[in-house]
Structures are given as C-alpha cells and as structure tokens.
Design an enzyme around this catalytic site. Structure first.
Site, PDB file in Angstrom:
ATOM      1  N   HIS A 175       0.837  -1.197   0.000  1.00  0.00           N
ATOM      2  CA  HIS A 175       0.000   0.000   0.000  1.00  0.00           C
ATOM      3  C   HIS A 175       0.873   1.248   0.000  1.00  0.00           C
ATOM      4  O   HIS A 175       0.389   2.370   0.137  1.00  0.00           O
ATOM      5  CB  HIS A 175      -0.905  -0.033   1.237  1.00  0.00           C
ATOM      6  CG  HIS A 175      -2.019   0.950   1.210  1.00  0.00           C
ATOM      7  ND1 HIS A 175      -2.115   1.992   2.105  1.00  0.00           N
ATOM      8  CD2 HIS A 175      -3.093   1.068   0.394  1.00  0.00           C
ATOM      9  CE1 HIS A 175      -3.194   2.698   1.855  1.00  0.00           C
ATOM     10  NE2 HIS A 175      -3.809   2.171   0.825  1.00  0.00           N
ATOM     11  N   LYS A 177       3.115   4.331  -1.156  1.00  0.00           N
ATOM     12  CA  LYS A 177       3.134   5.285  -2.261  1.00  0.00           C
ATOM     13  C   LYS A 177       4.372   6.142  -2.087  1.00  0.00           C
ATOM     14  O   LYS A 177       4.417   7.030  -1.222  1.00  0.00           O
ATOM     15  CB  LYS A 177       1.892   6.177  -2.272  1.00  0.00           C
ATOM     16  CG  LYS A 177       0.609   5.436  -2.665  1.00  0.00           C
ATOM     17  CD  LYS A 177      -0.232   5.123  -1.482  1.00  0.00           C
ATOM     18  CE  LYS A 177      -1.601   4.602  -1.929  1.00  0.00           C
ATOM     19  NZ  LYS A 177      -2.465   4.293  -0.783  1.00  0.00           N
ATOM     20  N   ASP A 182      16.857  10.319  -8.320  1.00  0.00           N
ATOM     21  CA  ASP A 182      18.294  10.573  -8.193  1.00  0.00           C
ATOM     22  C   ASP A 182      18.804  10.471  -6.762  1.00  0.00           C
ATOM     23  O   ASP A 182      19.845  11.034  -6.425  1.00  0.00           O
ATOM     24  CB  ASP A 182      18.658  11.947  -8.777  1.00  0.00           C
ATOM     25  CG  ASP A 182      18.538  11.997 -10.289  1.00  0.00           C
ATOM     26  OD1 ASP A 182      18.489  10.910 -10.906  1.00  0.00           O
ATOM     27  OD2 ASP A 182      18.479  13.100 -10.857  1.00  0.00           O
ATOM     28  N   HIS A 353      -8.600  11.430   1.370  1.00  0.00           N
ATOM     29  CA  HIS A 353      -7.755  10.240   1.305  1.00  0.00           C
ATOM     30  C   HIS A 353      -6.405  10.445   1.989  1.00  0.00           C
ATOM     31  O   HIS A 353      -5.556   9.559   1.973  1.00  0.00           O
ATOM     32  CB  HIS A 353      -7.554   9.857  -0.169  1.00  0.00           C
ATOM     33  CG  HIS A 353      -7.047   8.471  -0.382  1.00  0.00           C
ATOM     34  ND1 HIS A 353      -5.724   8.206  -0.674  1.00  0.00           N
ATOM     35  CD2 HIS A 353      -7.659   7.268  -0.335  1.00  0.00           C
ATOM     36  CE1 HIS A 353      -5.563   6.897  -0.824  1.00  0.00           C
ATOM     37  NE2 HIS A 353      -6.713   6.300  -0.611  1.00  0.00           N
ATOM     38  N   LYS A 355      -3.495  10.722   4.836  1.00  0.00           N
ATOM     39  CA  LYS A 355      -3.181   9.948   6.038  1.00  0.00           C
ATOM     40  C   LYS A 355      -2.175  10.762   6.853  1.00  0.00           C
ATOM     41  O   LYS A 355      -0.975  10.776   6.549  1.00  0.00           O
ATOM     42  CB  LYS A 355      -2.587   8.583   5.686  1.00  0.00           C
ATOM     43  CG  LYS A 355      -3.494   7.683   4.814  1.00  0.00           C
ATOM     44  CD  LYS A 355      -3.139   7.825   3.369  1.00  0.00           C
ATOM     45  CE  LYS A 355      -3.721   6.734   2.467  1.00  0.00           C
ATOM     46  NZ  LYS A 355      -5.084   6.385   2.584  1.00  0.00           N
ATOM     47  N   ASP A 360       0.597  17.214  19.745  1.00  0.00           N
ATOM     48  CA  ASP A 360       1.064  18.344  20.552  1.00  0.00           C
ATOM     49  C   ASP A 360       1.690  19.464  19.716  1.00  0.00           C
ATOM     50  O   ASP A 360       2.489  20.251  20.241  1.00  0.00           O
ATOM     51  CB  ASP A 360       2.071  17.873  21.612  1.00  0.00           C
ATOM     52  CG  ASP A 360       1.398  17.110  22.750  1.00  0.00           C
ATOM     53  OD1 ASP A 360       0.174  16.872  22.671  1.00  0.00           O
ATOM     54  OD2 ASP A 360       2.101  16.760  23.709  1.00  0.00           O
TER      55      ASP A 360
END
Length: 435
Positions: A175, A177, A182, A353, A355, A360
C-alpha cells in the site's frame, strides 16, 4: 442402464476432487476472515515514557521501538493532485540517474499516461527507471499499459501478482506510495496515480489528499524501503552508482522513516501510532479516510482525553467515501470514542484520502497508513515521522480548513443509521468485539 465400474470410479473421483476444492476454499476463506477480524496484538504502554516530546531522549526512544534511523530532512507539503502531480512530474523530467516509483494504484487514464510518457522519455535518455505496482490495487490496469516504458528500457514489476502459486500472499499488498528521484528527492503520502486525484466527474469531485516532497538524509530511508519491495518483486538487489551515488545533506528537521510490513500480526507503524498517542499531552489530530480503531487504539485515545485532558480530533471520510460499507462499520466502532470525549468529523465535499497525524503541535506522521486493521496488520506501508513545529503547524492549518467543510458526528446521528444487511451484520459483530 446400470453404471459401469469405470463410470462409478470416475464419479467418485469427481466428488472427491470437489470436496477437496470446497475444503480448500473454506480453509482459505477462514484465513482471510481471521486476517481481517481475528484478534490483534493488545498494544499497550503500561509505563509513561516520562520525557518531553521534543527531547533527544524521546526521539531516541521512538526511533528504537520503530526501528527507524534518525536522519535530517526538509519536507514540503503538496496539497491535492494539482500540486503533487505537478511536482512529481517536474522531478521525473529533470532526473539524471535513477527514478524508483512504488504505488498501490497505477490506473489507466490521463494522469497515468502523462506519468508513463515522462518516465519513458527519461528511460530513453539513459535514466534507470523502476516501478513496482500492486497487482490487486491496480487490478484493472493491463500489463500492456507499460509496454512503451519497458521498450524504452524501464523496468516494471507487479507486487504479489495473483497466480495459482501466490494465493497464500493475496492478502498482503504493498500500500506504499513513494517515489525517489536521483537519490536526492523523495515523495511520500496517500496518493497513487489515477485521474480521480486530479479530474472531477459528474458523479465524483476531485479527491482531497496530501503528499510530501522530502529532501535530505531521510530520502535514504525511502530508498531502503523501495529496495525491500523491489527485491521481493524482481529478485534483484538494487545496486550501482546511479542508485546510491547521491548527496544526503544533513539539513532540516529530525525525522525517521518507518517501513512497516506484517510480522506476527503487528507492524512498526502500529507501534509508532500507539506510542505517540500514549505520549500526547495537549492534542492529537488524525486525518484518515478509513477509521476503524482496534480496542487498544480506542482505549489509548479515550485515556488521552479522560486522564490527561488531551484534545482528540479525528477527520475521516463522509458521504463521498469510495467504500460506503467501511463508513457504516466505522460508525459502529466509534461510539465508545464519542462517549469518551473524542471529536470525530466527516469530510463532506469529496473523498478525503490523506493519512496524517500531529501530536502536541510537535510531531507529524505522514505516509500511506490508514487507521485500520488492514494497514496496521496486513499491508506493506511506509511513514515518515518528523519533529518539526513548522511542519505540524502547516498540517494542522490544513486540518482546521478541512474541518470547516466537515460535519461533526454525534451519538444521535449514529443511532439514526439504518439497519445493516445480513451480510454486513456478520462482519460488524466481530468488528465490535475487536474494537
């Protein structure tokens, strides 16, 4: 006319094979159900770390328990497809040595074609191009879609392709991404490659998401993560000066990459989230498209509110969610959190979508991990944890803007939900036990 002995033997053999087949399906189905709804590790931290969250001692503690190497990095927030796709394509087009890309979704369409054209052009120019695509996440994408890239010298591999000899791994997906160019510039976040991150349709507005551009030493952690999945997908150990002859500038904020893969039912990502929630003293803000907290996470969040006075706010997908059943399941599992004082909001304009988590106003966690059992226990995931006040402020400002377009959940709203169908009820019962 009576059956011949040969016909009887044939019928018996057919029945035996059918019984074996059914038995195999039942056993595999049971395994899948256990993966999804079986008991998870009861994560807990009996002892409070007792350290300031911005202290060197806490940084060391967090990096040790998550097996993350502390490095320096500069991170730039890229909000929505109009920003992150442009930055990623610009990075690809100026690549001189190597491009490594890994994604769950690489969908056929305008965005996918633009990426492949840019990658193929660089491959023809002598740049080493490697791509890992999850076979299930991109199930509708044909292998031939990558023909031009391969003809140009680029390499593409499916992660856990679905074959008769790989069925035992079908529930373990990448999952992740990420993209590294370079060895100096990396990208990490929630978005794959698909048109719905950039183009609206008559039925669906553009998805809300966030990706981060990473520069500095932490890029090495992203390369290491890619190497792991490239070896598993191709059998090839990544090597050569094009891959590793790069400058990792020791500038920026304290950070570390947390590369997470299933092992014994738990992952480093789950440890990271639990430790930060347990250590929070002022605020916890979580953005996740799918919010299905297990019992340990729920208890830690409620404890943060009731015992330490922490403000806990969760932003998750609303009516535009791409998997409506998950939203209904989430409604079933978050009642205890609402009763405990946590605030939960559902984003209204489109599918959200991203995440993200901030704690704090100091720590930020960004990457591919959803707040659900699949991400924490079944998928390969990658996150970057950073001690950076400015980064946390940027993420929290986005969070507050998103809240202005969200609806807060209440107990009365959850009680008004319609009765689930019988099949969904069968899923919800074990979910309630787990959550």
């Amino acid at each position: 006319m009576a059956d011949t002995p040969a016909q009887n033997r044939s019928r018996t053999a057919t029945r035996a094979l059918a019984a074996i087949g059914v038995g195999g399906m039942v056993l595999y189905g049971s395994r899948v159900l256990l993966d999804f709804f079986g008991p998870s590790i009861p994560y807990s931290m009996p002892d409070d770390p007792g350290m300031a969250l911005d202290s060197e001692e806490f940084v060391q503690f967090l990096s040790l328990i998550t097996d993350g190497t502390v490095r320096r990095s500069r991170m730039t927030r890229l909000k929505n497809g109009s920003e992150f796709y442009r930055a990623q394509l610009e990075a690809i087009r100026r690549a001189k040595h190597a491009i490594n890309l890994e994604t769950y979704e690489f969908m056929e369409g305008e965005v996918g074609r633009e990426f492949l054209d840019a990658l193929a052009e660089r491959a023809r120019a002598g740049v080493e191009v490697r791509i890992i695509v999850d076979a299930l996440g991109s199930f509708s994408t044909h292998l031939s879609y990558f023909d031009e890239l391969r003809a140009a010298g680029g390499k593409m591999r499916w992660y856990h392709p679905i074959r008769w000899d790989t069925w035992q791994k079908v529930n373990n997906r990448t999952h992740r991404k990420l993209m590294i160019v370079d060895g100096e510039t990396g990208f990490i976040g929630g978005a794959g490659i698909a048109d719905f991150w950039l183009h609206a349709t008559a039925k669906a507005p553009v998805w809300r998401d966030t990706v981060f551009c990473v520069e500095g030493e932490a890029v090495a952690g992203l390369i290491s993560t890619f190497c792991e999945n490239w070896l598993e997908s191709s059998g090839e150990i990544l090597s050569g000066s094009a891959q590793f002859a790069f400058r990792a500038l020791p500038e920026g904020s304290t950070s570390f990459v947390v590369s997470s893969t299933p092992h014994g039912g738990g992952t480093q990502a789950r440890i990271l989230f639990q430790a930060l929630i347990k250590s929070a003293r002022k605020s916890i803000r979580i953005t996740t498209p799918y919010f299905l907290p297990d019992r340990s996470a729920r208890r830690a969040l409620v404890e943060a509110v009731r015992r330490r006075g922490v403000q806990v706010q969760i932003l998750t997908a609303g009516p535009r969610i791409d998997h409506p059943m998950i939203r209904r399941m989430s409604h079933h599992s978050v009642r205890h959190l609402l009763e405990g004082g946590a605030e939960i909001f559902e984003y209204q304009p489109s599918m959200i979508h991203a995440k993200l988590m901030t704690v704090d106003g100091l720590w930020s966690v960004v990457g591919s991990t959803n707040f659900d059992h699949r991400s924490f226990a079944l998928n390969d995931e990658v996150n970057l944890a950073a001690l950076d006040r400015e980064l946390a402020r940027t993420i929290e400002n986005d969070f507050l803007e998103d809240l202005q377009q969200s609806q807060r959940l209440t107990m009365s709203m959850l009680q008004e939900r319609t009765l689930l169908g019988r099949a969904e009820g069968l899923i919800e019962d074990p979910l309630e036990q787990e959550s």
